[in-house]
Write a protein that holds these residues in place. Structure first.
Motif, PDB file in Angstrom:
ATOM      1  N   ARG A 151       0.860  -1.188   0.000  1.00 30.20           N
ATOM      2  CA  ARG A 151       0.000   0.000   0.000  1.00 30.20           C
ATOM      3  C   ARG A 151       0.896   1.238   0.000  1.00 30.20           C
ATOM      4  O   ARG A 151       1.679   1.449   0.923  1.00 30.20           O
ATOM      5  N   VAL A 152       0.765   2.042  -1.040  1.00 36.49           N
ATOM      6  CA  VAL A 152       1.616   3.225  -1.180  1.00 36.49           C
ATOM      7  C   VAL A 152       0.738   4.466  -1.315  1.00 36.49           C
ATOM      8  O   VAL A 152      -0.199   4.491  -2.118  1.00 36.49           O
ATOM      9  N   VAL A 153       1.065   5.480  -0.526  1.00 34.56           N
ATOM     10  CA  VAL A 153       0.381   6.770  -0.597  1.00 34.56           C
ATOM     11  C   VAL A 153       1.315   7.762  -1.262  1.00 34.56           C
ATOM     12  O   VAL A 153       2.432   7.996  -0.779  1.00 34.56           O
ATOM     13  N   VAL A 154       0.905   8.331  -2.379  1.00 32.83           N
ATOM     14  CA  VAL A 154       1.699   9.330  -3.096  1.00 32.83           C
ATOM     15  C   VAL A 154       1.066  10.695  -2.861  1.00 32.83           C
ATOM     16  O   VAL A 154      -0.113  10.905  -3.185  1.00 32.83           O
ATOM     17  N   CYS A 155       1.829  11.602  -2.295  1.00 32.56           N
ATOM     18  CA  CYS A 155       1.339  12.950  -1.992  1.00 32.56           C
ATOM     19  C   CYS A 155       1.847  13.920  -3.049  1.00 32.56           C
ATOM     20  O   CYS A 155       3.044  14.143  -3.181  1.00 32.56           O
ATOM     21  N   GLY A 156       0.913  14.479  -3.806  1.00 28.40           N
ATOM     22  CA  GLY A 156       1.270  15.445  -4.840  1.00 28.40           C
ATOM     23  C   GLY A 156       0.781  14.995  -6.200  1.00 28.40           C
ATOM     24  O   GLY A 156       1.225  13.972  -6.719  1.00 28.40           O
ATOM     25  N   GLY A 157      -0.146  15.766  -6.795  1.00 28.98           N
ATOM     26  CA  GLY A 157      -0.744  15.410  -8.074  1.00 28.98           C
ATOM     27  C   GLY A 157      -0.129  16.115  -9.256  1.00 28.98           C
ATOM     28  O   GLY A 157      -0.791  16.306 -10.279  1.00 28.98           O
ATOM     29  N   GLY A 158       1.151  16.517  -9.126  1.00 24.05           N
ATOM     30  CA  GLY A 158       1.885  17.029 -10.279  1.00 24.05           C
ATOM     31  C   GLY A 158       2.474  15.884 -11.074  1.00 24.05           C
ATOM     32  O   GLY A 158       2.258  14.702 -10.782  1.00 24.05           O
ATOM     33  N   VAL A 159       3.264  16.206 -12.082  1.00 21.13           N
ATOM     34  CA  VAL A 159       3.742  15.183 -13.000  1.00 21.13           C
ATOM     35  C   VAL A 159       4.665  14.178 -12.323  1.00 21.13           C
ATOM     36  O   VAL A 159       4.654  12.984 -12.658  1.00 21.13           O
ATOM     37  N   ILE A 160       5.465  14.607 -11.325  1.00 24.58           N
ATOM     38  CA  ILE A 160       6.360  13.682 -10.640  1.00 24.58           C
ATOM     39  C   ILE A 160       5.556  12.684  -9.808  1.00 24.58           C
ATOM     40  O   ILE A 160       5.785  11.465  -9.872  1.00 24.58           O
ATOM     41  N   GLY A 161       4.603  13.187  -9.022  1.00 29.70           N
ATOM     42  CA  GLY A 161       3.770  12.302  -8.222  1.00 29.70           C
ATOM     43  C   GLY A 161       2.925  11.378  -9.072  1.00 29.70           C
ATOM     44  O   GLY A 161       2.773  10.192  -8.764  1.00 29.70           O
ATOM     45  N   VAL A 162       2.385  11.898 -10.158  1.00 33.01           N
ATOM     46  CA  VAL A 162       1.521  11.096 -11.018  1.00 33.01           C
ATOM     47  C   VAL A 162       2.317   9.991 -11.714  1.00 33.01           C
ATOM     48  O   VAL A 162       1.858   8.845 -11.807  1.00 33.01           O
ATOM     49  N   CYS A 163       3.502  10.321 -12.225  1.00 27.96           N
ATOM     50  CA  CYS A 163       4.324   9.286 -12.858  1.00 27.96           C
ATOM     51  C   CYS A 163       4.715   8.209 -11.847  1.00 27.96           C
ATOM     52  O   CYS A 163       4.723   7.014 -12.166  1.00 27.96           O
ATOM     53  N   THR A 164       5.029   8.627 -10.620  1.00 28.88           N
ATOM     54  CA  THR A 164       5.360   7.660  -9.576  1.00 28.88           C
ATOM     55  C   THR A 164       4.160   6.764  -9.285  1.00 28.88           C
ATOM     56  O   THR A 164       4.290   5.531  -9.200  1.00 28.88           O
TER      57      THR A 164
END
Length: 406
Positions: A35-48
């Protein structure tokens, strides 16, 4: 060309959000997905988030406002294979340029988000000079560049430079990850992380909502240092860059040539370095006029400076009669903050002293270019324990800890 993308956002009303640990579809190799939580909906966060979800992780993407609402939606989207050669970002940039190409095939990039190779020229423009119809050294200016331009040089070919519409690229990735890889998107402001015994366990949002996870990725761009956890280790500052988007009356007259200008205003000693990117949508994007400024808390509060916007309009009409007042409609006047580190190198890796907490930020003007390889490398690091696509040791946030001790 219709490049519109709709994103189905999955919103969660309960106070505590538990990412399901049930098996995913057949594309998931993991019996119990991380389970991974990615904080940030810019291009870096979205690609991750995209590459994590493709590898079978159960991913929740948290964004305060809207996907690609800041620099990832207002950038130029210029891509270059070899412009970072000789520096610490060389291998990241080359890997990412090639990933952009393969992603375009996978996601129908030309139709979905305007991916295309293009020729890139360096041009000198001097306001006080008269128009010059021909170039030197065998390089001829595109016919739409009919202002006082001199000395065109080819600095990028169809093999080495390309472009995307950055907002559409970012939102296409989210849409695909939601539809095919069960990505969940939550709109909320990250307030803090819950860390117990040196390991991250959850993300707390404003209002008290909690998102549990086995790992957390902080891809907060110029807002990275709003979190004490990161600001105690390093500084990420915002470089405010301005841009305008024009819609020419004759879009078919504008050929796919990106222009990097050395621009000499008639009443200013220091030349400027604006950039001009025609897009396959028929728009022309022009950017420049950057300076370090304090980053506001809310991305929707970012406004362009009138003087900088005015200068970009002046550049547009000087470079081409197709881009002047009356010949082109101003679709957008905007500004965004590019996230920059003190040493000019992106910060990518596990946060020292906090197991399971990762950071990806500080990509400056190359964020759109380097996002795919950054996201793929982060996914490998989190799921496999190491990155094979790019060696991340040069980007590790641990470098700042070593410097502090020294």
């Amino acid at each position: 060309m219709n490049l519109a993308v709709r994103i189905p956002l999955t919103l969660f009303p309960p106070n505590r959000i538990r990412i399901p640990t049930a098996n995913l579809t057949q594309s998931s190799p993991m019996d119990h997905p991380k389970r991974v939580v990615v904080c940030g909906g810019g291009v870096i966060g979205v690609c991750t988030a995209y590459f994590l979800a493709k590898k079978g992780a159960a991913v929740t993407l948290i964004e305060k406002s809207d996907v690609a609402c800041a620099a990832s939606g207002k950038a130029g989207g210029f891509l270059a294979l070899d412009w970072c050669d000789g520096g610490p970002v060389e291998h990241l940039a080359r890997a990412s340029f090639n990933l952009h190409r393969s992603l375009s095939q996978e996601l129908e990039g030309p139709q979905s988000y305007g991916y295309r190779p293009l020729t890139t020229l360096s041009v000198t423009v001097t306001e006080s000079q008269s128009p010059a119809p021909s170039g030197s050294g065998g390089v001829v200016l595109p016919s739409w560049v009919d202002g006082p331009a001199r000395g065109p040089r080819t600095i990028g070919t169809l093999e080495t430079t390309a472009q995307v519409h950055p907002q559409l690229f970012t939102r296409t990735l989210v849409e695909r990850a939601v539809e095919r890889h069960q990505l969940k998107v939550v709109i909320g402001k990250v307030e803090r992380l819950e860390v117990e015994e040196g390991r991250v366990g959850s993300v707390v949002l404003e209002g008290g909502r909690v998102v549990d996870g086995d790992a957390v990725v902080l891809a907060l761009g110029p807002w990275s240092c709003k979190l004490d956890l990161l600001s105690s280790l390093f500084r990420v500052y915002g470089l405010k860059a301005h841009s305008i988007v024009l819609e020419p009356r004759e879009p078919n007259a504008i050929t796919p040539h990106a222009l990097f200008l050395s621009y000499h205003p008639s009443k200013r000693g220091t030349p400027l370095d604006p950039e001009v990117y025609p897009r396959p949508t028929g728009e022309v994007y022009i950017c420049g006029m950057s300076a370090e400024e304090e980053v506001p808390d809310d991305p929707e509060e970012i406004k362009g400076n009138a003087e900088s916007i005015g200068m970009l309009k002046r550049v547009a009409k000087t470079v081409s009669s197709h881009l002047g007042e009356g010949e082109a409609r101003v679709k957008a006047e905007q500004a965004c903050f590019l996230p920059c580190s003190d040493d000019g190198v992106p910060i990518i890796g596990e946060v020292p002293g906090v197991k399971g907490c990762y950071v990806a930020t500080g990509h400056s003007c190359w964020g759109i270019l380097n996002a795919p390889a950054t996201g793929a490398a982060m996914a490998e690091l989190i799921i496999d324990g190491h990155s094979s696509i790019v060696d991340l040791k040069h980007f590790s946030p641990a470098r700042f800890v070593r410097r502090t001790k020294a």
